[in-house]
Scaffold this active site. Structure first.
Site, PDB file in Angstrom:
ATOM      1  CB  SER A  66     -34.523 -39.422  15.596  1.00  0.00           C
ATOM      2  OG  SER A  66     -33.372 -39.277  14.820  1.00  0.00           O
ATOM      3  NE  ARG A 106     -34.004 -40.284  20.622  1.00  0.00           N
ATOM      4  CZ  ARG A 106     -33.103 -40.365  19.633  1.00  0.00           C
ATOM      5  NH1 ARG A 106     -33.421 -40.917  18.480  1.00  0.00           N
ATOM      6  NH2 ARG A 106     -31.870 -39.908  19.811  1.00  0.00           N
ATOM      7  CG  ASP A 118     -28.413 -37.557  10.188  1.00  0.00           C
ATOM      8  OD1 ASP A 118     -27.278 -38.055  10.290  1.00  0.00           O
ATOM      9  OD2 ASP A 118     -29.338 -37.824  10.976  1.00  0.00           O
ATOM     10  CE  LYS A 138     -23.313 -39.370  11.599  1.00  0.00           C
ATOM     11  NZ  LYS A 138     -24.102 -39.617  12.828  1.00  0.00           N
TER      12      LYS A 138
HETATM   13  C1  S3P Z   1     -29.437 -39.958  15.612  1.00  0.00           C
HETATM   14  C2  S3P Z   1     -28.308 -39.266  15.939  1.00  0.00           C
HETATM   15  C3  S3P Z   1     -27.247 -38.978  14.967  1.00  0.00           C
HETATM   16  C4  S3P Z   1     -27.756 -39.116  13.542  1.00  0.00           C
HETATM   17  C5  S3P Z   1     -28.514 -40.382  13.337  1.00  0.00           C
HETATM   18  C6  S3P Z   1     -29.722 -40.433  14.254  1.00  0.00           C
HETATM   19  C7  S3P Z   1     -30.424 -40.204  16.667  1.00  0.00           C
HETATM   20  O1  S3P Z   1     -26.193 -39.892  15.152  1.00  0.00           O
HETATM   21  O2  S3P Z   1     -26.679 -39.028  12.640  1.00  0.00           O
HETATM   22  O3  S3P Z   1     -28.973 -40.469  11.992  1.00  0.00           O
HETATM   23  O4  S3P Z   1     -31.568 -40.609  16.358  1.00  0.00           O
HETATM   24  O5  S3P Z   1     -30.115 -39.978  17.847  1.00  0.00           O
HETATM   25  P1  S3P Z   1     -25.045 -39.677  16.273  1.00  0.00           P
HETATM   26  O6  S3P Z   1     -25.680 -39.817  17.593  1.00  0.00           O
HETATM   27  O7  S3P Z   1     -24.044 -40.756  15.992  1.00  0.00           O
HETATM   28  O8  S3P Z   1     -24.509 -38.304  16.035  1.00  0.00           O
END
Ligand code: S3P
Length: 426
Positions: free
Chosen positions: A22, A26, A313, A340
């Site tokens: 994540s 970003r 997750d 997902k």
């Molecule tokens: C993520 C948010 C989640 C997560 C994904 C990564 C992120 O998804 O399941 O693996 O980095 O913001 P969602 O925003 O669809 O809930």
């Protein structure tokens, strides 16, 4: 690729995990639209985060990468160029959804697509707010990739998230960077706040007050040096493995412990997991520390409402752990699992059943009774990275060898997974 996994005796050792997926996404996107260079240490080598870098390169950003050491030459808020071809987000929902916020504000049109799995995932959740901001987006059947994003001068909005999604929140905040005035996103359930933290690191003004996050448009984003902490969602597979295999003892160093992600630790500890967190510190606004885990019988638990959203997750591997726990695992309010990388309620149930484990499935969750044993079986990732890793962990506790088909899917977030598992004795 097929991985054959033998039952494990005990997993022991110390590991340092690759960079958080994540946070890497970003940093990759924001460094590209900042002024000047950003040096990023421990950038995720997973295919998803590499898709983000490939998209930024196609938008005219120069990026030098030596493994996880990544240097991004930012082009500034108005410096992206129209790509020569359709962008490819691969398997990555984070890439297509968060980048859409940036693409919607460009003076050109961008086409972006992904692999077969991504092409089935809903994009209406980003199309709706971006359209309200003034972009025009075409999608297959109105909601699936490929997307054609016709950028324009966006307007700041006040947006209430209809689904708890950090990707959608981030998409709107990133679009808000390009607007005059203040863009606000309201969320009913808290989601991971890595975008808010990263935006502040690059110099944006972001305020978070009781379920609302606001960003001031047109900030001066400045490139900088950043280090990505280890990925707690990757650590989850080793935490679960240690709690499944008697005699295990694993130290995981330098893991991100952001409070919007660390509900996993609380949930495991509430079920009796002996976890210790050491050397807590801060890195680029993110909480980081080392985790020590030892085998102990886990009691199981119930995941619902905000906890289900916070652990979305980790649910596949928790389902595995739940089957061997004392009381089992109940999951409710998690319909998001169905959209997902695969329908994770279906793929978890299929693999558990192949191992002879009982599960009752509902529209928005499932129940896995405790005290079950795993039988040797042929398992399948169904090309979903978290399913590959969750069922490789299950295989460690099986009565005989298991084969995991399409195990290469793990490299979407964690290419080093199987080598690290071997280094611990798996
Ligand atoms: C993520 C948010 C989640 C997560 C994904 C990564 C992120 O998804 O399941 O693996 O980095 O913001 P969602 O925003 O669809 O809930």
């Amino acid at each position: 690729m097929v991985e054959t996994i033998q039952p494990a005796r005990a997993l022991q050792g110390s590991i340092r995990l690759p960079g958080d997926k994540s946070i890497s996404h970003r940093y990759g996107m924001l460094a590209a639209i900042a002024e000047g260079d950003s040096r990023i240490h421990n950038y995720s080598q997973g295919a998803d985060c590499q898709s983000t870098l490939a998209c930024m390169r196609a938008l005219g950003v120069e990026i030098e990468a030596d493994g996880p050491e990544t240097l991004i030459h930012g082009v500034g808020l108005d410096g992206l160029k129209a790509p020569a071809a359709m962008l490819d987000a691969g398997n990555s929902g984070s890439t297509i959804r968060m980048l859409s916020g940036i693409l919607a504000a460009q003076t050109f049109t961008t086409r972006i697509t992904g692999d077969e799995s991504l092409s089935r995932r809903p994009m209406g959740r980003v199309i709706t707010p971006l359209t309200q901001m003034g972009a025009r987006i075409e999608a297959r059947d109105g909601m699936y990739p490929p997307l054609a994003i016709h950028g324009s001068q966006l307007r700041a909005i006040d947006y209430h998230l209809p689904v708890a999604s950090a990707q959608v929140k981030s998409c709107v905040l990133f679009a808000g960077l390009f607007c005059e005035g203040v863009t606000t996103v309201h969320e009913t359930l808290p989601t991971r706040d890595h975008s808010e933290i990263a935006l502040r690191q690059f110099g944006a003004e972001v305020e978070s007050v009781r379920g609302a996050v606001s960003i001031h448009g047109r900030p001066a984003l400045r490139g900088r040096e950043l280090a990505v902490p280890g990925d707690l969602s990757s650590a989850a597979f080793f935490l679960a493995a240690a709690l499944l295999v008697p005699g295990s003892r694993i130290a995981i160093q330098g893991v991100g412990l952001n409070p919007t992600r660390s509900a996993l630790m609380d949930f495991l500890a509430a079920g009796g997991a002996p976890l210790r967190v050491l050397n807590i510190g801060e890195s680029c606004g993110e909480l980081v520390g080392d985790i020590l885990v030892e085998y102990a019988p886990w009691r199981g638990g119930i995941l619902e409402k905000s906890t289900a959203a916070a652990l979305i997750d980790e649910i596949p591997v928790l389902a595995v752990l739940g089957a061997s726990s004392r009381d089992g695992l109940i999951v409710r309010d998690a319909a998001e699992l169905r959209v997902k990388e695969t329908d994770r309620i279906a793929t978890v149930a299929e693999n558990l059943r192949r191992m002879g484990v009982a599960i009752t499935v509902h529209d928005d969750g499932f129940e896995v009774p405790g005290n079950q044993t795993f039988h040797s079986a042929e398992l399948d990732s169904f090309t979903d990275h978290r399913i590959a890793m969750a069922f490789s962990v299950a295989a460690l506790a099986a009565g005989g060898p298991c084969r995991v088909l399409n195990a290469e899917a793990a490299s979407v977030s964690f290419p080093e997974f199987y080598n690290m598992l071997r280094s611990l004795g798996g």
